[in-house]
Motif scaffolding. Sequence first.
Motif, PDB file in Angstrom:
ATOM      1  N   ASP A 132      33.268  72.765  32.301  1.00  0.00           N
ATOM      2  CA  ASP A 132      33.643  73.361  30.889  1.00  0.00           C
ATOM      3  C   ASP A 132      35.062  73.310  30.677  1.00  0.00           C
ATOM      4  OD1 ASP A 132      34.762  75.118  32.754  1.00  0.00           O
ATOM      5  OD2 ASP A 132      33.596  76.915  32.269  1.00  0.00           O
TER       6      ASP A 132
ATOM      7  N   GLU B 214      27.744  70.462  33.595  1.00  0.00           N
ATOM      8  CA  GLU B 214      28.998  69.867  33.241  1.00  0.00           C
ATOM      9  C   GLU B 214      30.273  70.673  33.266  1.00  0.00           C
ATOM     10  OE1 GLU B 214      28.385  67.114  29.855  1.00  0.00           O
ATOM     11  OE2 GLU B 214      26.286  67.723  29.704  1.00  0.00           O
TER      12      GLU B 214
ATOM     13  N   THR C  83      24.353  72.821  30.892  1.00  0.00           N
ATOM     14  CA  THR C  83      24.395  72.470  29.518  1.00  0.00           C
ATOM     15  C   THR C  83      22.721  72.252  28.947  1.00  0.00           C
ATOM     16  OG1 THR C  83      24.976  70.181  30.141  1.00  0.00           O
ATOM     17  CG2 THR C  83      26.614  71.527  29.460  1.00  0.00           C
TER      18      THR C  83
ATOM     19  N   THR D 251      22.364  59.501  32.080  1.00  0.00           N
ATOM     20  CA  THR D 251      23.085  60.730  31.542  1.00  0.00           C
ATOM     21  C   THR D 251      24.542  60.269  31.241  1.00  0.00           C
ATOM     22  OG1 THR D 251      21.649  61.928  33.184  1.00  0.00           O
ATOM     23  CG2 THR D 251      23.683  63.150  32.046  1.00  0.00           C
TER      24      THR D 251
ATOM     25  N   LEU E 189      31.708  74.603  36.536  1.00  0.00           N
ATOM     26  CA  LEU E 189      30.825  73.804  35.906  1.00  0.00           C
ATOM     27  C   LEU E 189      29.572  74.730  35.449  1.00  0.00           C
ATOM     28  CD1 LEU E 189      29.561  71.662  39.458  1.00  0.00           C
ATOM     29  CD2 LEU E 189      30.969  70.985  37.285  1.00  0.00           C
TER      30      LEU E 189
ATOM     31  N   LEU F 163      21.314  70.309  34.228  1.00  0.00           N
ATOM     32  CA  LEU F 163      22.408  69.489  34.183  1.00  0.00           C
ATOM     33  C   LEU F 163      23.833  70.276  33.765  1.00  0.00           C
ATOM     34  CD1 LEU F 163      23.857  66.720  33.881  1.00  0.00           C
ATOM     35  CD2 LEU F 163      23.283  66.859  31.423  1.00  0.00           C
TER      36      LEU F 163
ATOM     37  N   ILE G 160      26.230  60.849  27.728  1.00  0.00           N
ATOM     38  CA  ILE G 160      27.482  61.839  27.462  1.00  0.00           C
ATOM     39  C   ILE G 160      28.676  60.817  26.958  1.00  0.00           C
ATOM     40  CG2 ILE G 160      29.350  63.023  28.711  1.00  0.00           C
ATOM     41  CD1 ILE G 160      27.042  63.997  30.975  1.00  0.00           C
TER      42      ILE G 160
ATOM     43  N   PHE H  83      29.996  67.517  43.231  1.00  0.00           N
ATOM     44  CA  PHE H  83      30.924  67.087  42.141  1.00  0.00           C
ATOM     45  C   PHE H  83      32.172  66.507  42.648  1.00  0.00           C
ATOM     46  CE2 PHE H  83      34.271  68.288  39.069  1.00  0.00           C
ATOM     47  CZ  PHE H  83      33.883  67.657  37.876  1.00  0.00           C
TER      48      PHE H  83
ATOM     49  N   ILE I   9      31.297  63.439  36.197  1.00  0.00           N
ATOM     50  CA  ILE I   9      31.329  64.114  34.867  1.00  0.00           C
ATOM     51  C   ILE I   9      30.484  65.044  34.644  1.00  0.00           C
ATOM     52  CG2 ILE I   9      32.547  62.217  33.524  1.00  0.00           C
ATOM     53  CD1 ILE I   9      29.832  61.447  32.417  1.00  0.00           C
ATOM     54  N   GLY I  10      29.620  65.172  35.804  1.00  0.00           N
ATOM     55  CA  GLY I  10      28.468  66.161  35.937  1.00  0.00           C
ATOM     56  C   GLY I  10      27.467  66.069  36.887  1.00  0.00           C
TER      57      GLY I  10
ATOM     58  N   ARG J 254      19.875  65.725  26.654  1.00  0.00           N
ATOM     59  CA  ARG J 254      20.093  66.376  27.921  1.00  0.00           C
ATOM     60  C   ARG J 254      18.892  67.028  28.139  1.00  0.00           C
ATOM     61  NH1 ARG J 254      25.446  66.863  25.400  1.00  0.00           N
ATOM     62  NH2 ARG J 254      27.082  66.556  26.802  1.00  0.00           N
TER      63      ARG J 254
END
Length: 301
Positions: free
Chosen positions: A89, A87, A97, A194, A94, A85, A198, A123, A165-166, A67
């Motif tokens: 939780d 993501e 990470t 990415t 968000l 980045l 992931i 997102f 997803i992010g 990452r």
Amino acid sequence: WICVAPIVGYTVQALVRELRRRAVESARRAEELLVSQDETRRLLDNMSAVTDATREISRTTDAEVARGVICSAACRITGGRFATLLEPDGDGALLMTANHGLQGSPPIRIVIGAEPSGAAVAFLNGKSYFVEDARSEPSVSQRMTKATGAVSVHFEPVLRNEEVIGVLVVGWDHVISEIEQQAASSIRMLAAETAMMIERSNLLARLEASARTDDLTGLLNRRAWEEQLPREMARARRAAHPLCVAMLDLDFFKAYNDERGHQAGDRLLKQATSAWASELRASDILARYGGEEFTIALPGC
């Protein structure tokens, strides 16, 4: 001479105009060539950054390191001051990470719907979102803007099978009118890398968990038990607390299996572990040692 002079003058002027036109055309082409060469150089630099990031990610199994490589490459491509980045939780927010350029800053956490956020926009919509001046943009979290010192910000969604997803966020400490096309394309490639990273890290985590989990009962297996027990013993020594370790065994289990079959034996093992787990505390450790043998660690007992 009176007749010839105007003709010669007109011809000379026409030649001069043609030479000037050709000079302007040559200068324009030279400028276009320089621009094209500059664009090609930047494109090669961007592709080199993406390639280097991909190569470095492929060499590591540490998701945290991967990452960080993504964020570093995003800054290198765009010239941004920082890249993060974000993501999900699992609690509707968000969470940052990884980042590059914000070392030492507290982790960013944005609750979707609780405050304006460009990351939330990207997102939820699954589309790139660029903000020229985040300081006066109502759709951007001013809390994040102040914390990062961002002025212009680009939000790139990370997609896996059309699912977001992010979000990869790149920020500049000055105003830029728009992100270059080559940089935008490279950022999309990084976002795709990415997503694969992931997915790979999630797969490795599942494989690691399965390697330490008994398939039938869902308990820790012998390998995980032998890793966990020394930690519990060391913790008990440090805290000067007792630790009880016991072996559990189901008597006559082989006869039960022979009489009723292996499926009935499997059901019995699952029922037994479920009954034991319902009586244990969250801090207790129950593991399947092998066959019908189980181990248990009771901290503080």
